[in-house]
Scaffold this active site. Structure first.
Site, PDB file in Angstrom:
ATOM      1  N   GLY A  45     -29.192  30.314 -32.834  1.00  0.00           N
ATOM      2  CA  GLY A  45     -30.392  30.032 -33.520  1.00  0.00           C
ATOM      3  C   GLY A  45     -30.205  28.388 -33.307  1.00  0.00           C
ATOM      4  N   GLN A  50     -32.658  19.634 -35.227  1.00  0.00           N
ATOM      5  CA  GLN A  50     -31.122  19.464 -34.802  1.00  0.00           C
ATOM      6  C   GLN A  50     -31.103  18.861 -33.545  1.00  0.00           C
ATOM      7  OE1 GLN A  50     -30.108  24.000 -35.664  1.00  0.00           O
ATOM      8  NE2 GLN A  50     -28.377  22.989 -35.938  1.00  0.00           N
ATOM      9  N   CYS A  92     -22.836  26.308 -38.314  1.00  0.00           N
ATOM     10  CA  CYS A  92     -23.944  25.487 -37.881  1.00  0.00           C
ATOM     11  C   CYS A  92     -23.714  24.650 -36.851  1.00  0.00           C
ATOM     12  CB  CYS A  92     -24.483  24.681 -39.046  1.00  0.00           C
ATOM     13  SG  CYS A  92     -26.066  23.777 -38.694  1.00  0.00           S
ATOM     14  N   LEU A  93     -24.459  24.703 -35.834  1.00  0.00           N
ATOM     15  CA  LEU A  93     -24.060  23.779 -34.696  1.00  0.00           C
ATOM     16  C   LEU A  93     -24.078  22.196 -34.905  1.00  0.00           C
ATOM     17  CD1 LEU A  93     -26.153  25.668 -32.019  1.00  0.00           C
ATOM     18  CD2 LEU A  93     -23.602  25.485 -32.266  1.00  0.00           C
ATOM     19  N   HIS A 134     -31.656  30.441 -42.468  1.00  0.00           N
ATOM     20  CA  HIS A 134     -30.723  28.999 -41.899  1.00  0.00           C
ATOM     21  C   HIS A 134     -31.611  28.185 -41.168  1.00  0.00           C
ATOM     22  CE1 HIS A 134     -26.939  27.310 -40.456  1.00  0.00           C
ATOM     23  NE2 HIS A 134     -27.806  26.909 -39.535  1.00  0.00           N
ATOM     24  N   GLU A 135     -32.374  28.886 -40.247  1.00  0.00           N
ATOM     25  CA  GLU A 135     -33.282  27.763 -39.411  1.00  0.00           C
ATOM     26  C   GLU A 135     -34.369  27.226 -40.212  1.00  0.00           C
ATOM     27  OE1 GLU A 135     -31.517  27.011 -36.964  1.00  0.00           O
ATOM     28  OE2 GLU A 135     -30.448  28.814 -36.522  1.00  0.00           O
ATOM     29  N   HIS A 138     -33.325  24.301 -42.188  1.00  0.00           N
ATOM     30  CA  HIS A 138     -33.381  23.132 -41.230  1.00  0.00           C
ATOM     31  C   HIS A 138     -34.933  22.292 -41.599  1.00  0.00           C
ATOM     32  CE1 HIS A 138     -29.442  22.852 -39.474  1.00  0.00           C
ATOM     33  NE2 HIS A 138     -29.393  24.012 -38.953  1.00  0.00           N
TER      34      HIS A 138
HETATM   35  O1  GNR Z   1     -25.025  29.558 -34.130  1.00  0.00           O
HETATM   36  C1  GNR Z   1     -25.107  29.778 -35.297  1.00  0.00           C
HETATM   37  N1  GNR Z   1     -24.386  30.803 -35.819  1.00  0.00           N
HETATM   38  C2  GNR Z   1     -24.658  31.158 -37.269  1.00  0.00           C
HETATM   39  C3  GNR Z   1     -23.858  32.095 -37.978  1.00  0.00           C
HETATM   40  C4  GNR Z   1     -23.814  32.454 -39.318  1.00  0.00           C
HETATM   41  C5  GNR Z   1     -25.058  31.840 -39.888  1.00  0.00           C
HETATM   42  C6  GNR Z   1     -25.973  31.100 -39.461  1.00  0.00           C
HETATM   43  C7  GNR Z   1     -25.779  30.695 -37.964  1.00  0.00           C
HETATM   44  S1  GNR Z   1     -26.988  29.553 -37.251  1.00  0.00           S
HETATM   45  C8  GNR Z   1     -26.177  28.880 -36.206  1.00  0.00           C
HETATM   46  C9  GNR Z   1     -26.674  27.930 -35.223  1.00  0.00           C
HETATM   47  C10 GNR Z   1     -27.435  26.815 -36.236  1.00  0.00           C
HETATM   48  O2  GNR Z   1     -26.915  25.791 -36.491  1.00  0.00           O
HETATM   49  N2  GNR Z   1     -28.548  26.919 -36.091  1.00  0.00           N
HETATM   50  O3  GNR Z   1     -29.373  26.036 -36.974  1.00  0.00           O
HETATM   51 NI    NI Z   2     -27.904  25.341 -38.329  1.00  0.00          NI
END
Ligand code: GNR
Ligand code: NI
Length: 185
Positions: A45, A50, A92-93, A134-135, A138
């Site tokens: 995601g 980001q 998270c990236l 999670h997204e 953000h």
């Molecule tokens: O790539 C991602 N993997 C992930 C793994 C477990 C829970 C959430 C994520 S999201 C993350 C990509 C990201 O940072 N999206 O904002």
């Molecule tokens: Ni993230």
């Protein structure tokens, strides 16, 4: 075009993203860049903040780890219902190399506009439900570290500051090594 992913802590990652006024070609170009950037980074995601764009849109593709899934675009997403509780070890990236368990709803219903600008509602479970939460976090300037204890968060902050300093030093080094542009000779 692959965009640079901001690393936490960064002031842009703490801000509330603004609603998207129209799903037009400019926004679709951003969504395309986000998908390309997400795939290049092996993520499931990516939210617009980001890549430094304070717009309420995100891309998710959990298909590498969830059957029957594909690339999804969410513009102005809203979680309209949640059910149950689950725990998932999240990464998270924008916080590379870190992973911690976070409590989330097990199931969510999300309403958004799609790539074509049409509204849709989607019922999400498993990793997709985690990614949506999670997204959308953000978009309100919240990262998974904000769900951890202050102690864990501060340890991760120190490691990220070190990582950012190393990356900045690497970049300065690259500039030194690069052949000079004609005008600089
Ligand atoms: O790539 C991602 N993997 C992930 C793994 C477990 C829970 C959430 C994520 S999201 C993350 C990509 C990201 O940072 N999206 O904002
Ligand atoms: Ni993230």
């Amino acid at each position: 075009m692959i965009r640079e992913i901001l690393i936490w802590p960064d002031p842009l990652l703490k801000q509330e993203a603004k609603p998207v006024a129209a799903v037009d070609d400019d926004l679709r170009a951003l969504l395309d860049d986000m998908a390309e950037t997400m795939y290049a980074a092996d993520g499931v995601g990516l939210a617009a903040p980001q890549v430094g764009e304070l717009k309420r849109c995100l891309v998710i593709d959990t298909s590498p780890r969830q059957e029957g899934q594909k690339l999804l675009h969410f513009v102005n997403p809203e979680i309209v219902r949640t059910e149950g509780v689950t725990h998932y070890t999240e990464g998270c990236l924008s916080i590379p190399g870190e992973a911690e368990e976070v409590e989330r709803a097990a199931k969510v219903w999300v309403r958004a506009l799609g790539y074509d600008g049409k509204p849709f509602e989607l019922e999400c479970e498993g990793l997709l439900a985690i990614a949506v939460q999670h997204e959308t976090d953000h978009l309100s300037g919240t990262l998974f570290v904000d769900h951890l204890s202050a102690l864990k968060r501060e340890l991760i902050r120190k490691r990220m500051k070190k990582l950012k300093a190393e990356k900045a030093a690497e970049r300065a080094d690259d500039v030194k090594k690069a052949p000079r542009h004609e005008s600089a000779l």
